[in-house]
Scaffold this motif. Structure first.
Motif, PDB file in Angstrom:
ATOM      1  N   LEU A  59       0.871  -1.202  -0.137  1.00 17.70           N
ATOM      2  CA  LEU A  59       0.164   0.028   0.071  1.00 17.70           C
ATOM      3  C   LEU A  59       0.841   1.227   0.195  1.00 17.70           C
ATOM      4  CD1 LEU A  59      -3.029  -0.948   2.540  1.00 17.70           C
ATOM      5  CD2 LEU A  59      -2.873  -0.658   0.132  1.00 17.70           C
ATOM      6  N   LEU A  60       0.870   2.185  -0.981  1.00 19.62           N
ATOM      7  CA  LEU A  60       1.766   3.194  -1.132  1.00 19.62           C
ATOM      8  C   LEU A  60       0.835   4.422  -0.930  1.00 19.62           C
ATOM      9  CD1 LEU A  60       3.856   2.292  -4.287  1.00 19.62           C
ATOM     10  CD2 LEU A  60       4.331   1.655  -2.004  1.00 19.62           C
ATOM     11  N   HIS A  61       1.088   5.184   0.043  1.00 20.29           N
ATOM     12  CA  HIS A  61       0.115   6.198   0.485  1.00 20.29           C
ATOM     13  C   HIS A  61       0.747   7.473  -0.236  1.00 20.29           C
ATOM     14  CE1 HIS A  61      -2.072   3.896   3.664  1.00 20.29           C
ATOM     15  NE2 HIS A  61      -0.686   3.353   3.759  1.00 20.29           N
ATOM     16  N   LYS A  62      -0.250   8.396  -0.809  1.00 18.40           N
ATOM     17  CA  LYS A  62       0.022   9.542  -1.348  1.00 18.40           C
ATOM     18  C   LYS A  62       0.860  10.366  -0.490  1.00 18.40           C
ATOM     19  CE  LYS A  62      -3.975   9.327  -4.317  1.00 18.40           C
ATOM     20  NZ  LYS A  62      -5.052   9.755  -4.839  1.00 18.40           N
ATOM     21  N   LEU A 101      11.342   5.777  -3.692  1.00 14.00           N
ATOM     22  CA  LEU A 101      10.185   5.612  -4.555  1.00 14.00           C
ATOM     23  C   LEU A 101       9.058   6.646  -3.970  1.00 14.00           C
ATOM     24  CD1 LEU A 101       8.590   4.575  -6.943  1.00 14.00           C
ATOM     25  CD2 LEU A 101       7.548   2.927  -5.110  1.00 14.00           C
ATOM     26  N   PRO A 102       9.094   8.122  -4.518  1.00 13.83           N
ATOM     27  CA  PRO A 102       8.180   8.981  -3.976  1.00 13.83           C
ATOM     28  C   PRO A 102       6.885   8.848  -4.622  1.00 13.83           C
ATOM     29  CG  PRO A 102       9.853  10.022  -5.392  1.00 13.83           C
ATOM     30  CD  PRO A 102      10.176   8.556  -5.405  1.00 13.83           C
ATOM     31  N   ILE A 145      -5.010   3.762  -7.577  1.00 16.36           N
ATOM     32  CA  ILE A 145      -4.962   2.746  -8.240  1.00 16.36           C
ATOM     33  C   ILE A 145      -4.372   1.526  -7.914  1.00 16.36           C
ATOM     34  CG2 ILE A 145      -5.899   4.026 -10.617  1.00 16.36           C
ATOM     35  CD1 ILE A 145      -3.026   3.746 -11.319  1.00 16.36           C
ATOM     36  N   LYS A 146      -4.626   0.435  -8.540  1.00 16.28           N
ATOM     37  CA  LYS A 146      -3.710  -0.750  -8.425  1.00 16.28           C
ATOM     38  C   LYS A 146      -2.859  -0.831  -9.536  1.00 16.28           C
ATOM     39  CE  LYS A 146      -6.651  -3.582  -5.504  1.00 16.28           C
ATOM     40  NZ  LYS A 146      -7.478  -4.943  -5.170  1.00 16.28           N
ATOM     41  N   LEU A 147      -1.583  -1.224  -9.505  1.00 18.65           N
ATOM     42  CA  LEU A 147      -0.991  -1.413 -10.628  1.00 18.65           C
ATOM     43  C   LEU A 147       0.641  -2.062 -10.222  1.00 18.65           C
ATOM     44  CD1 LEU A 147       1.705   1.455 -11.066  1.00 18.65           C
ATOM     45  CD2 LEU A 147      -0.156   1.908  -9.339  1.00 18.65           C
ATOM     46  N   ILE A 148       1.353  -2.354 -11.122  1.00 16.81           N
ATOM     47  CA  ILE A 148       2.620  -3.077 -11.052  1.00 16.81           C
ATOM     48  C   ILE A 148       3.725  -2.133 -11.138  1.00 16.81           C
ATOM     49  CG2 ILE A 148       4.142  -4.966 -11.838  1.00 16.81           C
ATOM     50  CD1 ILE A 148       1.436  -5.968 -11.029  1.00 16.81           C
ATOM     51  N   VAL A 149       4.637  -2.065 -10.085  1.00 14.71           N
ATOM     52  CA  VAL A 149       6.052  -1.321 -10.083  1.00 14.71           C
ATOM     53  C   VAL A 149       7.093  -2.032 -10.916  1.00 14.71           C
ATOM     54  CG1 VAL A 149       7.676  -0.079  -8.999  1.00 14.71           C
ATOM     55  CG2 VAL A 149       5.334   0.275  -8.399  1.00 14.71           C
ATOM     56  N   LYS A 150       7.679  -1.736 -11.860  1.00 16.65           N
ATOM     57  CA  LYS A 150       8.575  -2.288 -12.692  1.00 16.65           C
ATOM     58  C   LYS A 150       9.901  -1.419 -12.599  1.00 16.65           C
ATOM     59  CE  LYS A 150       9.785  -3.930 -17.247  1.00 16.65           C
ATOM     60  NZ  LYS A 150       9.272  -3.851 -18.680  1.00 16.65           N
ATOM     61  N   TRP A 151      11.000  -2.236 -11.758  1.00 13.70           N
ATOM     62  CA  TRP A 151      12.088  -1.441 -11.652  1.00 13.70           C
ATOM     63  C   TRP A 151      13.341  -2.095 -12.332  1.00 13.70           C
ATOM     64  CZ3 TRP A 151      11.807   2.327  -7.176  1.00 13.70           C
ATOM     65  CH2 TRP A 151      12.971   2.950  -7.093  1.00 13.70           C
ATOM     66  N   GLU A 152      13.992  -1.222 -13.111  1.00 10.54           N
ATOM     67  CA  GLU A 152      14.919  -2.023 -13.816  1.00 10.54           C
ATOM     68  C   GLU A 152      16.401  -1.041 -13.551  1.00 10.54           C
ATOM     69  OE1 GLU A 152      12.559  -2.465 -18.134  1.00 10.54           O
ATOM     70  OE2 GLU A 152      14.241  -0.973 -17.896  1.00 10.54           O
ATOM     71  N   LEU A 153      17.431  -1.887 -13.425  1.00 12.41           N
ATOM     72  CA  LEU A 153      18.763  -1.349 -13.354  1.00 12.41           C
ATOM     73  C   LEU A 153      19.601  -1.445 -14.661  1.00 12.41           C
ATOM     74  CD1 LEU A 153      20.562   0.882 -11.695  1.00 12.41           C
ATOM     75  CD2 LEU A 153      21.446  -1.413 -10.555  1.00 12.41           C
ATOM     76  N   VAL A 154      20.121  -0.789 -15.638  1.00 12.29           N
ATOM     77  CA  VAL A 154      20.645  -1.123 -16.702  1.00 12.29           C
ATOM     78  C   VAL A 154      22.256  -0.860 -16.705  1.00 12.29           C
ATOM     79  CG1 VAL A 154      18.690  -1.223 -18.137  1.00 12.29           C
ATOM     80  CG2 VAL A 154      20.184   0.854 -18.036  1.00 12.29           C
ATOM     81  N   TRP A 196      12.709  -6.167 -11.463  1.00 10.88           N
ATOM     82  CA  TRP A 196      11.740  -6.939 -10.850  1.00 10.88           C
ATOM     83  C   TRP A 196      10.600  -6.228 -10.818  1.00 10.88           C
ATOM     84  CZ3 TRP A 196      10.231  -3.633  -7.008  1.00 10.88           C
ATOM     85  CH2 TRP A 196      11.085  -2.381  -6.468  1.00 10.88           C
ATOM     86  N   LYS A 197       9.461  -6.617 -10.434  1.00 13.62           N
ATOM     87  CA  LYS A 197       8.033  -6.275 -10.388  1.00 13.62           C
ATOM     88  C   LYS A 197       7.315  -6.891  -9.142  1.00 13.62           C
ATOM     89  CE  LYS A 197       6.814  -6.825 -15.369  1.00 13.62           C
ATOM     90  NZ  LYS A 197       5.886  -7.496 -16.452  1.00 13.62           N
ATOM     91  N   ILE A 198       6.593  -5.944  -8.578  1.00  9.29           N
ATOM     92  CA  ILE A 198       5.714  -6.055  -7.412  1.00  9.29           C
ATOM     93  C   ILE A 198       4.425  -5.416  -7.564  1.00  9.29           C
ATOM     94  CG2 ILE A 198       7.593  -6.410  -5.690  1.00  9.29           C
ATOM     95  CD1 ILE A 198       6.816  -3.407  -4.753  1.00  9.29           C
ATOM     96  N   PRO A 199       3.378  -5.982  -7.271  1.00 10.01           N
ATOM     97  CA  PRO A 199       2.036  -5.403  -7.239  1.00 10.01           C
ATOM     98  C   PRO A 199       1.858  -4.153  -5.928  1.00 10.01           C
ATOM     99  CG  PRO A 199       1.824  -7.477  -6.144  1.00 10.01           C
ATOM    100  CD  PRO A 199       3.259  -7.363  -6.540  1.00 10.01           C
ATOM    101  N   VAL A 200       1.329  -2.994  -6.492  1.00  5.84           N
ATOM    102  CA  VAL A 200       1.249  -2.049  -5.405  1.00  5.84           C
ATOM    103  C   VAL A 200      -0.330  -1.534  -5.635  1.00  5.84           C
ATOM    104  CG1 VAL A 200       3.561  -1.641  -5.398  1.00  5.84           C
ATOM    105  CG2 VAL A 200       2.069  -0.272  -6.857  1.00  5.84           C
TER     106      VAL A 200
END
Length: 150
Positions: A49-52, A114-115, A123-132, A142-146
């Motif tokens: 749960l990501l609070h605004k 992650l601000p 909303i519900k969504l998937i956070v996708k975080w890449e390091l290239v 990686w991906k997680i549901p938030v």
């Protein structure tokens, strides 16, 4: 009195430990590295749960399979299989806990924030975080549901 203070300290310690539990995540294409652990704090349960108006700490422990002079993070909110770029304060991995140049076979702790802005929709969504790496190959993904909430 001493017993109740001790009980409170133990409860607080257990709560702090629960906030730092490693998350279940989906590896979405780590080629040049292997993820050992992903932590989002605070996120005691999934979906997170990501609070605004709140900023969350990200800590990813990974091992590099290559050498690279630098690294760059890209973050997305994935909705209906569409990646929407998500700005983060510091995209440079070398300024996010990783000592560069990155060495093959070494483990690293990537640290970032992650601000969650107040104007984001709930909303519900998937956070996708890449390091290239320098060659634009995935050190990790990686991906997680938030769920973004007020």
């Amino acid at each position: 009195m001493v017993l109740s203070a001790l009980a409170l300290l133990l409860a607080l310690g257990a709560a702090a430990t629960a906030l730092a539990e490693p998350l279940r995540f989906v590896d979405c294409g780590s080629i040049d590295g292997s993820i050992q652990e992903v932590n989002v704090s605070p996120c005691p349960t999934q979906p997170c749960l990501l609070h605004k108006g709140t900023s969350y700490s990200i800590n990813v422990t990974f091992a590099s399979k290559i050498e690279s002079q630098g690294s760059k993070a890209r973050v997305y909110g994935e909705m209906l299989h569409v990646d929407i770029p998500f700005p983060i304060p510091e995209p440079d991995g070398c300024k996010s806990g990783i000592q560069c140049p990155i060495q093959k076979g070494h483990s690293y702790s990537y640290l970032n924030k992650l601000p969650v802005k107040s104007e984001y929709p709930s909303i519900k969504l998937i956070v996708k975080w890449e390091l290239v790496d320098d060659q634009d190959q995935m050190l990790f993904c990686w991906k997680i549901p938030v769920q973004i909430t007020s």
